[in-house]
Structures are given as structure tokens and as C-alpha cells.
Design an enzyme around this catalytic site. Sequence first.
Site, PDB file in Angstrom:
ATOM      1  N   ASN A   7       0.873  -1.176   0.000  1.00 33.23           N
ATOM      2  CA  ASN A   7       0.000   0.000   0.000  1.00 33.23           C
ATOM      3  C   ASN A   7       0.908   1.224   0.000  1.00 33.23           C
ATOM      4  O   ASN A   7       1.469   1.583   1.029  1.00 33.23           O
ATOM      5  CB  ASN A   7      -0.892  -0.028   1.248  1.00 33.23           C
ATOM      6  CG  ASN A   7      -1.745   1.218   1.366  1.00 33.23           C
ATOM      7  OD1 ASN A   7      -1.786   2.042   0.450  1.00 33.23           O
ATOM      8  ND2 ASN A   7      -2.428   1.364   2.496  1.00 33.23           N
ATOM      9  N   TRP A   8       1.034   1.816  -1.167  1.00 31.22           N
ATOM     10  CA  TRP A   8       1.950   2.966  -1.300  1.00 31.22           C
ATOM     11  C   TRP A   8       1.382   4.234  -0.673  1.00 31.22           C
ATOM     12  O   TRP A   8       2.071   5.249  -0.591  1.00 31.22           O
ATOM     13  CB  TRP A   8       2.272   3.225  -2.777  1.00 31.22           C
ATOM     14  CG  TRP A   8       3.155   2.198  -3.418  1.00 31.22           C
ATOM     15  CD1 TRP A   8       3.713   1.093  -2.834  1.00 31.22           C
ATOM     16  CD2 TRP A   8       3.595   2.176  -4.784  1.00 31.22           C
ATOM     17  NE1 TRP A   8       4.461   0.398  -3.748  1.00 31.22           N
ATOM     18  CE2 TRP A   8       4.398   1.035  -4.956  1.00 31.22           C
ATOM     19  CE3 TRP A   8       3.379   3.009  -5.887  1.00 31.22           C
ATOM     20  CZ2 TRP A   8       5.002   0.714  -6.178  1.00 31.22           C
ATOM     21  CZ3 TRP A   8       3.965   2.693  -7.104  1.00 31.22           C
ATOM     22  CH2 TRP A   8       4.774   1.554  -7.239  1.00 31.22           C
ATOM     23  N   LYS A   9       0.100   4.186  -0.295  1.00 33.19           N
ATOM     24  CA  LYS A   9      -0.565   5.370   0.260  1.00 33.19           C
ATOM     25  C   LYS A   9      -0.386   6.550  -0.710  1.00 33.19           C
ATOM     26  O   LYS A   9      -0.447   6.327  -1.914  1.00 33.19           O
ATOM     27  CB  LYS A   9      -0.060   5.644   1.682  1.00 33.19           C
ATOM     28  CG  LYS A   9      -0.211   4.387   2.557  1.00 33.19           C
ATOM     29  CD  LYS A   9      -0.042   4.619   4.032  1.00 33.19           C
ATOM     30  CE  LYS A   9      -0.254   3.300   4.777  1.00 33.19           C
ATOM     31  NZ  LYS A   9      -0.172   3.431   6.218  1.00 33.19           N
ATOM     32  N   HIS A  92      -9.618   1.533   4.731  1.00 28.70           N
ATOM     33  CA  HIS A  92      -8.360   1.702   5.464  1.00 28.70           C
ATOM     34  C   HIS A  92      -8.574   2.709   6.597  1.00 28.70           C
ATOM     35  O   HIS A  92      -9.345   3.665   6.444  1.00 28.70           O
ATOM     36  CB  HIS A  92      -7.269   2.194   4.509  1.00 28.70           C
ATOM     37  CG  HIS A  92      -5.907   2.137   5.118  1.00 28.70           C
ATOM     38  ND1 HIS A  92      -5.465   3.090   6.001  1.00 28.70           N
ATOM     39  CD2 HIS A  92      -4.915   1.226   5.000  1.00 28.70           C
ATOM     40  CE1 HIS A  92      -4.241   2.769   6.393  1.00 28.70           C
ATOM     41  NE2 HIS A  92      -3.883   1.638   5.802  1.00 28.70           N
ATOM     42  N   GLU A  94      -6.930   5.099   7.606  1.00 29.33           N
ATOM     43  CA  GLU A  94      -6.656   6.506   7.254  1.00 29.33           C
ATOM     44  C   GLU A  94      -7.848   7.117   6.529  1.00 29.33           C
ATOM     45  O   GLU A  94      -8.143   8.303   6.686  1.00 29.33           O
ATOM     46  CB  GLU A  94      -5.369   6.588   6.410  1.00 29.33           C
ATOM     47  CG  GLU A  94      -4.142   6.344   7.284  1.00 29.33           C
ATOM     48  CD  GLU A  94      -2.975   5.675   6.591  1.00 29.33           C
ATOM     49  OE1 GLU A  94      -2.938   5.636   5.346  1.00 29.33           O
ATOM     50  OE2 GLU A  94      -2.084   5.174   7.307  1.00 29.33           O
ATOM     51  N   GLU A 162      -5.474  -4.470  10.845  1.00 30.66           N
ATOM     52  CA  GLU A 162      -4.445  -3.446  11.020  1.00 30.66           C
ATOM     53  C   GLU A 162      -4.740  -2.637  12.278  1.00 30.66           C
ATOM     54  O   GLU A 162      -5.484  -1.648  12.222  1.00 30.66           O
ATOM     55  CB  GLU A 162      -4.429  -2.499   9.817  1.00 30.66           C
ATOM     56  CG  GLU A 162      -4.103  -3.161   8.501  1.00 30.66           C
ATOM     57  CD  GLU A 162      -3.503  -2.165   7.506  1.00 30.66           C
ATOM     58  OE1 GLU A 162      -2.379  -2.419   7.057  1.00 30.66           O
ATOM     59  OE2 GLU A 162      -4.135  -1.147   7.203  1.00 30.66           O
ATOM     60  N   GLY A 168       2.590   2.617  11.032  1.00 25.86           N
ATOM     61  CA  GLY A 168       3.561   3.692  10.863  1.00 25.86           C
ATOM     62  C   GLY A 168       4.310   4.066  12.128  1.00 25.86           C
ATOM     63  O   GLY A 168       4.930   5.130  12.194  1.00 25.86           O
ATOM     64  N   SER A 205       3.393  -1.721  10.642  1.00 28.29           N
ATOM     65  CA  SER A 205       4.853  -1.742  10.888  1.00 28.29           C
ATOM     66  C   SER A 205       5.522  -3.069  10.517  1.00 28.29           C
ATOM     67  O   SER A 205       6.468  -3.492  11.185  1.00 28.29           O
ATOM     68  CB  SER A 205       5.152  -1.366  12.340  1.00 28.29           C
ATOM     69  OG  SER A 205       4.765  -0.026  12.590  1.00 28.29           O
ATOM     70  N   GLY A 226       2.831  -0.869   4.444  1.00 28.11           N
ATOM     71  CA  GLY A 226       2.851   0.546   4.067  1.00 28.11           C
ATOM     72  C   GLY A 226       4.279   1.007   3.833  1.00 28.11           C
ATOM     73  O   GLY A 226       4.869   0.771   2.774  1.00 28.11           O
ATOM     74  N   GLY A 227       4.862   1.639   4.840  1.00 29.71           N
ATOM     75  CA  GLY A 227       6.194   2.248   4.728  1.00 29.71           C
ATOM     76  C   GLY A 227       7.251   1.365   4.066  1.00 29.71           C
ATOM     77  O   GLY A 227       7.980   1.824   3.174  1.00 29.71           O
TER      78      GLY A 227
END
Length: 246
Positions: A7-9, A92, A94, A162, A168, A205, A226-227
Site C-alpha cells: 500500500n503505497w498510500k 483503510h 486513514e 491493522e 507507521g 509496521s 505501508g512504509g
Amino acid sequence: MKTVIANWKSNPNTTREAEKLAGAVEKSAAANNKTKVVVAPPFVYLPTVGQRLRRAVLGAQNVYWNEGGAYTGEVNLAQLKNLGVKSVIIGHSERREYFKETDEQINRKVLSALRFGLEAILCVGNKEKMANPAGFVNKQLMADLKGLSAKDGPLKLVVAYEPIWAIGTGDADDPLSAAQVSAKIKEQVQKINGASKVRVLYGGSVNGVNAGAFLERDEIDGVLVGGSSLSAKEFEKIIKTANNFG
Ligand code: 13P
């Protein structure tokens, strides 16, 4: 077979970078063919990234449930499908938190994506650490999967657990606890849907070092990253690890 989703966001900022990263991920996916790899870039990069992927699957980070019409700013199911998108992340945390998506909207997105033949990756998770996260998650599942029936199965539904506090922060959940919640999610979806066992991923994470501790658990079918998916090297480590459990 385990699933690893990037997930590149809202990253990266240029098409060139997106192209480069997609090329690297495709290479890793091709070299580790016992793992399903999905890349979910921002909408603007879908055509470019899609062109780079062969073995890896193209995903999106959101979708609008209608097939077209006067809905300024929205991207619909047909548009995604016609670009070669196979999977879509829905609900998600976010989107729930910053864009005020409600369970009702998420429910419409999940049902319409599934009925449209897309794989829906429904994200659920508790905000703070709690004694019984499965209880909280169950309530989300009941709301987000309302109306889901056996005819929507064998499900193209995936649930990503999640915990928000783990996203993150570098503070990943305890793999045992994540596995226990995953098992409960499978039970719960079976109750709601009356059909097949759903696949459950862990997200929050995940990196090249801790991925194995999640992926080695039978209850956990993969990871949503993600990251660490923004670094080709780190993401390759995760894919390689998943392949050992394929
Ligand atoms: P991080 O891997 O950056 O914690 O993000 C997890 C996530 O939100 C994936 O959807």
C-alpha cells in the site's frame, strides 16, 4: 500461498519513481512465485504501474461504488476494472479517520466491489491497544459486511487486520495476538457469510525483519505493508520471506 500487498498510500510524488518501484517489485514477484504480490499505488499511477506488472497484481487504495455518473472526484469500479485492477483496499483506517468514511459507505464499497468481481481487501482494526481487540473488530465486521451472503462466495474477500496503533509507528503487534485475532476474524466472517473461510492479512509496521514472525503463522495469510513497501529492497525481503511459507 501467502499474500504480500504494497500500500503505497500517497506516495511517491513522480511517475518516474512509481515506474522504478513497480519494476523492482515485479522482478521480486517473478523470482518468488510461491507468493501472491499485489501493488496498490495512488490512482494516478495505475496505468503506468499496471504496464510494469506481469506476475504481480495491480490493486487500488479506494473505489466508488457506482459505475459512472455525476460524482466529482470519484473513481469507480468499472474504471478500475478496465485498467486491469484486480484488488481494491477498502476502509483503510486513514480513510476512516481523515476522510470520515463510515461503516455504511465501506459496506457499500465492499459489496459492490465483490459483486463486480474485484477482490475486496477490507481493513479493520482497533485504535488503541486493548485486551480484546477481536471483540472490537467483530463489531466492525458486522457493520462492514452487512448483507454479505453465501452467494457472494467463494469469497473474493480478504480482511486485513491493522491495529491503528501499530501503523507507521515501528511498534508492530505481537504475532501471537495478531494470529489469535485473525482466527476470530475467520470464524466471524464464516458466521456472517455462511460460506468459505476468508483470508486474513496482518498490517502495521511490517518490515523485512519482523515479517517472518507473522507469516509463519497459519492463521495469518499474508501482510499488508505501508512504509516498507516504498523501499524496493525492504519489500523484496518481505516477499522472499513470504515465499518460504508458500
Ligand atoms: P505501515 O506498514 O507503514 O505501518 O502501514 C501499514 C498500513 O497501513 C498498510 O495499509
